[in-house]
Design a protein around this motif. Structure first.
Motif, PDB file in Angstrom:
ATOM      1  N   LYS A 148       0.832  -1.207   0.000  1.00 24.43           N
ATOM      2  CA  LYS A 148       0.000   0.000   0.000  1.00 24.43           C
ATOM      3  C   LYS A 148       0.866   1.258   0.000  1.00 24.43           C
ATOM      4  O   LYS A 148       1.929   1.290   0.622  1.00 24.43           O
ATOM      5  CB  LYS A 148      -0.912  -0.013   1.223  1.00 24.43           C
ATOM      6  CG  LYS A 148      -2.107  -0.933   1.045  1.00 24.43           C
ATOM      7  CD  LYS A 148      -3.321  -0.285   1.671  1.00 24.43           C
ATOM      8  CE  LYS A 148      -4.602  -0.994   1.312  1.00 24.43           C
ATOM      9  NZ  LYS A 148      -5.731  -0.446   2.073  1.00 24.43           N
ATOM     10  N   TYR A 149       0.403   2.300  -0.651  1.00 26.90           N
ATOM     11  CA  TYR A 149       1.144   3.569  -0.689  1.00 26.90           C
ATOM     12  C   TYR A 149       0.358   4.629   0.062  1.00 26.90           C
ATOM     13  O   TYR A 149      -0.800   4.425   0.432  1.00 26.90           O
ATOM     14  CB  TYR A 149       1.385   4.013  -2.134  1.00 26.90           C
ATOM     15  CG  TYR A 149       0.143   4.555  -2.812  1.00 26.90           C
ATOM     16  CD1 TYR A 149      -0.916   3.702  -3.142  1.00 26.90           C
ATOM     17  CD2 TYR A 149       0.009   5.905  -3.104  1.00 26.90           C
ATOM     18  CE1 TYR A 149      -2.059   4.199  -3.750  1.00 26.90           C
ATOM     19  CE2 TYR A 149      -1.133   6.402  -3.708  1.00 26.90           C
ATOM     20  CZ  TYR A 149      -2.161   5.549  -4.030  1.00 26.90           C
ATOM     21  OH  TYR A 149      -3.295   6.037  -4.621  1.00 26.90           O
ATOM     22  N   ILE A 150       1.021   5.760   0.283  1.00 22.62           N
ATOM     23  CA  ILE A 150       0.352   6.898   0.924  1.00 22.62           C
ATOM     24  C   ILE A 150       0.181   7.950  -0.160  1.00 22.62           C
ATOM     25  O   ILE A 150       1.136   8.216  -0.903  1.00 22.62           O
ATOM     26  CB  ILE A 150       1.233   7.456   2.066  1.00 22.62           C
ATOM     27  CG1 ILE A 150       1.511   6.350   3.083  1.00 22.62           C
ATOM     28  CG2 ILE A 150       0.584   8.658   2.717  1.00 22.62           C
ATOM     29  CD1 ILE A 150       2.593   6.710   4.094  1.00 22.62           C
ATOM     30  N   ASN A 151      -1.010   8.524  -0.292  1.00 24.73           N
ATOM     31  CA  ASN A 151      -1.147   9.517  -1.361  1.00 24.73           C
ATOM     32  C   ASN A 151      -0.582  10.870  -0.917  1.00 24.73           C
ATOM     33  O   ASN A 151      -0.256  11.085   0.248  1.00 24.73           O
ATOM     34  CB  ASN A 151      -2.584   9.607  -1.881  1.00 24.73           C
ATOM     35  CG  ASN A 151      -3.526  10.282  -0.905  1.00 24.73           C
ATOM     36  OD1 ASN A 151      -3.154  11.235  -0.205  1.00 24.73           O
ATOM     37  ND2 ASN A 151      -4.755   9.783  -0.848  1.00 24.73           N
ATOM     38  N   LYS A 152      -0.436  11.758  -1.889  1.00 28.35           N
ATOM     39  CA  LYS A 152       0.285  13.008  -1.653  1.00 28.35           C
ATOM     40  C   LYS A 152      -0.342  13.851  -0.536  1.00 28.35           C
ATOM     41  O   LYS A 152       0.358  14.352   0.339  1.00 28.35           O
ATOM     42  CB  LYS A 152       0.342  13.816  -2.956  1.00 28.35           C
ATOM     43  CG  LYS A 152       1.174  15.053  -2.847  1.00 28.35           C
ATOM     44  CD  LYS A 152       1.282  15.799  -4.161  1.00 28.35           C
ATOM     45  CE  LYS A 152       2.044  17.093  -3.920  1.00 28.35           C
ATOM     46  NZ  LYS A 152       2.136  17.901  -5.135  1.00 28.35           N
ATOM     47  N   LEU A 153      -1.649  13.960  -0.580  1.00 26.90           N
ATOM     48  CA  LEU A 153      -2.325  14.797   0.413  1.00 26.90           C
ATOM     49  C   LEU A 153      -2.164  14.221   1.826  1.00 26.90           C
ATOM     50  O   LEU A 153      -1.847  14.955   2.770  1.00 26.90           O
ATOM     51  CB  LEU A 153      -3.812  14.927   0.053  1.00 26.90           C
ATOM     52  CG  LEU A 153      -4.622  15.841   0.969  1.00 26.90           C
ATOM     53  CD1 LEU A 153      -4.109  17.273   0.886  1.00 26.90           C
ATOM     54  CD2 LEU A 153      -6.103  15.785   0.608  1.00 26.90           C
ATOM     55  N   GLU A 154      -2.342  12.899   1.948  1.00 29.16           N
ATOM     56  CA  GLU A 154      -2.176  12.256   3.257  1.00 29.16           C
ATOM     57  C   GLU A 154      -0.743  12.423   3.762  1.00 29.16           C
ATOM     58  O   GLU A 154      -0.507  12.674   4.941  1.00 29.16           O
ATOM     59  CB  GLU A 154      -2.459  10.743   3.148  1.00 29.16           C
ATOM     60  CG  GLU A 154      -3.911  10.384   2.972  1.00 29.16           C
ATOM     61  CD  GLU A 154      -4.102   8.917   2.585  1.00 29.16           C
ATOM     62  OE1 GLU A 154      -5.216   8.426   2.733  1.00 29.16           O
ATOM     63  OE2 GLU A 154      -3.134   8.266   2.124  1.00 29.16           O
ATOM     64  N   LEU A 155       0.202  12.277   2.838  1.00 31.71           N
ATOM     65  CA  LEU A 155       1.613  12.329   3.229  1.00 31.71           C
ATOM     66  C   LEU A 155       1.999  13.731   3.703  1.00 31.71           C
ATOM     67  O   LEU A 155       2.600  13.902   4.763  1.00 31.71           O
ATOM     68  CB  LEU A 155       2.496  11.893   2.060  1.00 31.71           C
ATOM     69  CG  LEU A 155       3.954  11.626   2.428  1.00 31.71           C
ATOM     70  CD1 LEU A 155       4.080  10.368   3.268  1.00 31.71           C
ATOM     71  CD2 LEU A 155       4.832  11.503   1.182  1.00 31.71           C
ATOM     72  N   THR A 156       1.637  14.754   2.927  1.00 33.02           N
ATOM     73  CA  THR A 156       2.029  16.115   3.306  1.00 33.02           C
ATOM     74  C   THR A 156       1.265  16.570   4.552  1.00 33.02           C
ATOM     75  O   THR A 156       1.826  17.283   5.381  1.00 33.02           O
ATOM     76  CB  THR A 156       1.806  17.112   2.144  1.00 33.02           C
ATOM     77  OG1 THR A 156       0.464  16.990   1.683  1.00 33.02           O
ATOM     78  CG2 THR A 156       2.773  16.841   0.997  1.00 33.02           C
ATOM     79  N   SER A 157       0.019  16.121   4.696  1.00 36.17           N
ATOM     80  CA  SER A 157      -0.728  16.474   5.916  1.00 36.17           C
ATOM     81  C   SER A 157      -0.015  15.898   7.136  1.00 36.17           C
ATOM     82  O   SER A 157       0.057  16.546   8.188  1.00 36.17           O
ATOM     83  CB  SER A 157      -2.152  15.926   5.868  1.00 36.17           C
ATOM     84  OG  SER A 157      -2.795  16.318   4.695  1.00 36.17           O
ATOM     85  N   PHE A 158       0.528  14.693   6.986  1.00 35.95           N
ATOM     86  CA  PHE A 158       1.281  14.084   8.083  1.00 35.95           C
ATOM     87  C   PHE A 158       2.585  14.840   8.323  1.00 35.95           C
ATOM     88  O   PHE A 158       2.920  15.165   9.471  1.00 35.95           O
ATOM     89  CB  PHE A 158       1.564  12.612   7.760  1.00 35.95           C
ATOM     90  CG  PHE A 158       2.506  11.947   8.726  1.00 35.95           C
ATOM     91  CD1 PHE A 158       2.117  11.687  10.032  1.00 35.95           C
ATOM     92  CD2 PHE A 158       3.803  11.605   8.332  1.00 35.95           C
ATOM     93  CE1 PHE A 158       2.995  11.088  10.934  1.00 35.95           C
ATOM     94  CE2 PHE A 158       4.679  11.001   9.220  1.00 35.95           C
ATOM     95  CZ  PHE A 158       4.265  10.745  10.522  1.00 35.95           C
ATOM     96  N   PHE A 159       3.311  15.116   7.261  1.00 33.95           N
ATOM     97  CA  PHE A 159       4.586  15.842   7.410  1.00 33.95           C
ATOM     98  C   PHE A 159       4.366  17.162   8.159  1.00 33.95           C
ATOM     99  O   PHE A 159       5.208  17.581   8.953  1.00 33.95           O
ATOM    100  CB  PHE A 159       5.209  16.141   6.039  1.00 33.95           C
ATOM    101  CG  PHE A 159       5.828  14.944   5.353  1.00 33.95           C
ATOM    102  CD1 PHE A 159       5.799  13.677   5.927  1.00 33.95           C
ATOM    103  CD2 PHE A 159       6.445  15.088   4.106  1.00 33.95           C
ATOM    104  CE1 PHE A 159       6.369  12.576   5.292  1.00 33.95           C
ATOM    105  CE2 PHE A 159       7.025  13.988   3.467  1.00 33.95           C
ATOM    106  CZ  PHE A 159       6.978  12.745   4.061  1.00 33.95           C
ATOM    107  N   ASP A 160       3.226  17.818   7.893  1.00 34.98           N
ATOM    108  CA  ASP A 160       2.936  19.101   8.537  1.00 34.98           C
ATOM    109  C   ASP A 160       2.781  18.951  10.051  1.00 34.98           C
ATOM    110  O   ASP A 160       2.953  19.919  10.793  1.00 34.98           O
ATOM    111  CB  ASP A 160       1.658  19.718   7.947  1.00 34.98           C
ATOM    112  CG  ASP A 160       1.885  20.212   6.519  1.00 34.98           C
ATOM    113  OD1 ASP A 160       3.042  20.516   6.166  1.00 34.98           O
ATOM    114  OD2 ASP A 160       0.901  20.279   5.757  1.00 34.98           O
ATOM    115  N   LEU A 161       2.444  17.730  10.494  1.00 38.51           N
ATOM    116  CA  LEU A 161       2.237  17.501  11.930  1.00 38.51           C
ATOM    117  C   LEU A 161       3.533  17.131  12.654  1.00 38.51           C
ATOM    118  O   LEU A 161       3.588  17.126  13.888  1.00 38.51           O
ATOM    119  CB  LEU A 161       1.229  16.356  12.142  1.00 38.51           C
ATOM    120  CG  LEU A 161      -0.203  16.570  11.629  1.00 38.51           C
ATOM    121  CD1 LEU A 161      -1.010  15.278  11.802  1.00 38.51           C
ATOM    122  CD2 LEU A 161      -0.873  17.724  12.363  1.00 38.51           C
ATOM    123  N   VAL A 162       4.582  16.775  11.892  1.00 38.97           N
ATOM    124  CA  VAL A 162       5.821  16.310  12.519  1.00 38.97           C
ATOM    125  C   VAL A 162       6.684  17.507  12.931  1.00 38.97           C
ATOM    126  O   VAL A 162       7.002  18.348  12.100  1.00 38.97           O
ATOM    127  CB  VAL A 162       6.614  15.389  11.550  1.00 38.97           C
ATOM    128  CG1 VAL A 162       7.934  14.947  12.168  1.00 38.97           C
ATOM    129  CG2 VAL A 162       5.774  14.176  11.158  1.00 38.97           C
TER     130      VAL A 162
END
Ligand code: PLP
Length: 361
Positions: A166-180
């Motif tokens: 499974k992959y992570i889509n762009k929106l999910e990935l950047t939303s996560f990065f913003d929380l780190v």
């Protein structure tokens, strides 16, 4: 002897049985190994041609900085050469990062099931491995963000994820990065990046510009078909690379690997064809699963995790008797599944037929 206490309970990596041994044990003349996500089409023919016509000087140390390969990578991705760290496989990049950043009192957040080396290295360094279970084969990014605290040094993200695909889509990935938070290094393991074709798949190199705490790892072992040469790399901001570089062994990538990787990098046609064949191969498995009523995760990698609702180890044994080596899901966190590397069309056809036969019983 003063062995680190945390290592005494750690099991060394257990490689699969060598093909020759399996041949002897089961009296087989041919073995198809679809267990380690190697490229069934080998590597670019240009690599073999080069080695037939050229020699390397074995007596001389390799270029420890891997200048030529580094420059080729920098050119390919429009990054600066200082943004790369080369490794003896991306496995070694994981080790270098862990050695540079983890110690007792620190923790590191990771998905599970995923690539086992994140945890393995964390334990060796005496850090706490905080494991966040996948949901339906995908990262639980919300829980992963919540698990980060002031003692967190690294968060690992694997996309496409091994063993689920499974992959992570762009929106999910950047939303996560913003929380780190900024003090945490995000490592995005993209060992299967070349195989990913989903429309909403992100461009990790592009993301390096917006996230200075991001490090992306890739490898020549999978789509490039050079697993035996051991070459992987990390890409990040020059300051991150500079910070971890002292941990790297001076001559960690060898002259054969550097040469093979550089030639392979230049053969985009070979890679494109492998990716195309891989998608067709996945379709063979999807059709089989639908017909047999088996559940599976749609994959963006060159492997598929199929739930057979039977003991994975027993199925693995049955396939081995027939000359096919795959990975039992048991050690991967999916006890009733198998992880099968997508092979050539013929290999897929044959193993699917063998599976159909086994399922009838
Ligand atoms: C195969 C793999 C690697 C390591 O590959 P190397 O051969 O060491 O470059 C890293 N991460 C994942 C997820 C893998 O599947």
């Amino acid at each position: 002897m003063n062995i680190k206490a945390q290592i005494t309970n750690l099991v060394p990596y257990k490689p699969g049985k060598p093909s020759d041994e399996v041949k002897k044990e089961f009296g087989l003349s041919e073995i198809v190994k679809l267990a380690s996500n190697e490229n069934p089409f080998g590597c670019s023919p240009k690599v073999d041609e080069w080695f037939k016509e050229n020699g390397v000087n074995h007596a001389i140390y390799p270029d420890g900085y891997a200048t030529n390969l580094r420059d080729s990578l920098a050119k390919k991705y429009s990054l600066s050469p200082e943004q790369f760290i080369l490794g003896n496989g991306s496995d070694e990049i994981i080790q270098i990062i862990s050695r540079a950043m983890l110690e007792k009192g620190k923790n590191t957040v990771m998905p599970v099931p995923s690539f086992p080396q994140y945890k393995h290295n964390a334990i060796i360094e005496g850090a706490e491995a905080v494991e966040v279970p996948l949901i339906n084969g995908a990262h639980d990014l919300q829980k992963m963000a919540e698990a980060i605290n002031e003692n967190t040094s690294i968060v690992w993200v694997c996309s496409p994820n091994n063993p689920t695909g499974k992959y992570i889509n762009k929106l999910e990935l950047t939303s996560f990065f913003d929380l780190v938070p900024d003090h945490v290094l995000i490592v995005l393991d993209e060992a299967y990046h070349e195989y990913a074709v989903a429309e909403d798949y992100y461009d990790a190199v592009e993301l390096l510009k917006s996230y200075p705490n991001l490090l992306v790892t890739r490898t020549f072992s999978k789509a490039y078909g050079l697993a035996g040469f051991r070459v992987g790399y990390g890409m990040a901001s020059p300051s991150i690379i500079q910070a971890i570089e002292p941990v790297r062994e001076p001559f960690n990538t060898n002259v054969l690997g550097q040469t093979a990787a550089q030639i392979a990098l230049g053969d985009e046609e070979f890679l494109e064809n492998c990716v195309k064949q891989n998608r067709l191969g996945l379709e063979q498995y999807y059709d089989f699963c639908k017909e047999a009523g088996l559940s599976y995760f749609p994959s963006q990698g060159n492997f598929i995790l199929i739930d057979f609702e039977r003991d994975g180890d027993l199925l693995f044994q049955e396939l081995m008797k027939n000359g096919y080596i795959v990975r039992s899901g048991k050690a991967l966190g999916y006890p009733t599944a198998l992880r099968i590397t997508i092979g050539s069309k013929e290999q897929n056809e044959k193993i699917i037929n063998v599976l159909k036969g086994i399922l009838k019983n």
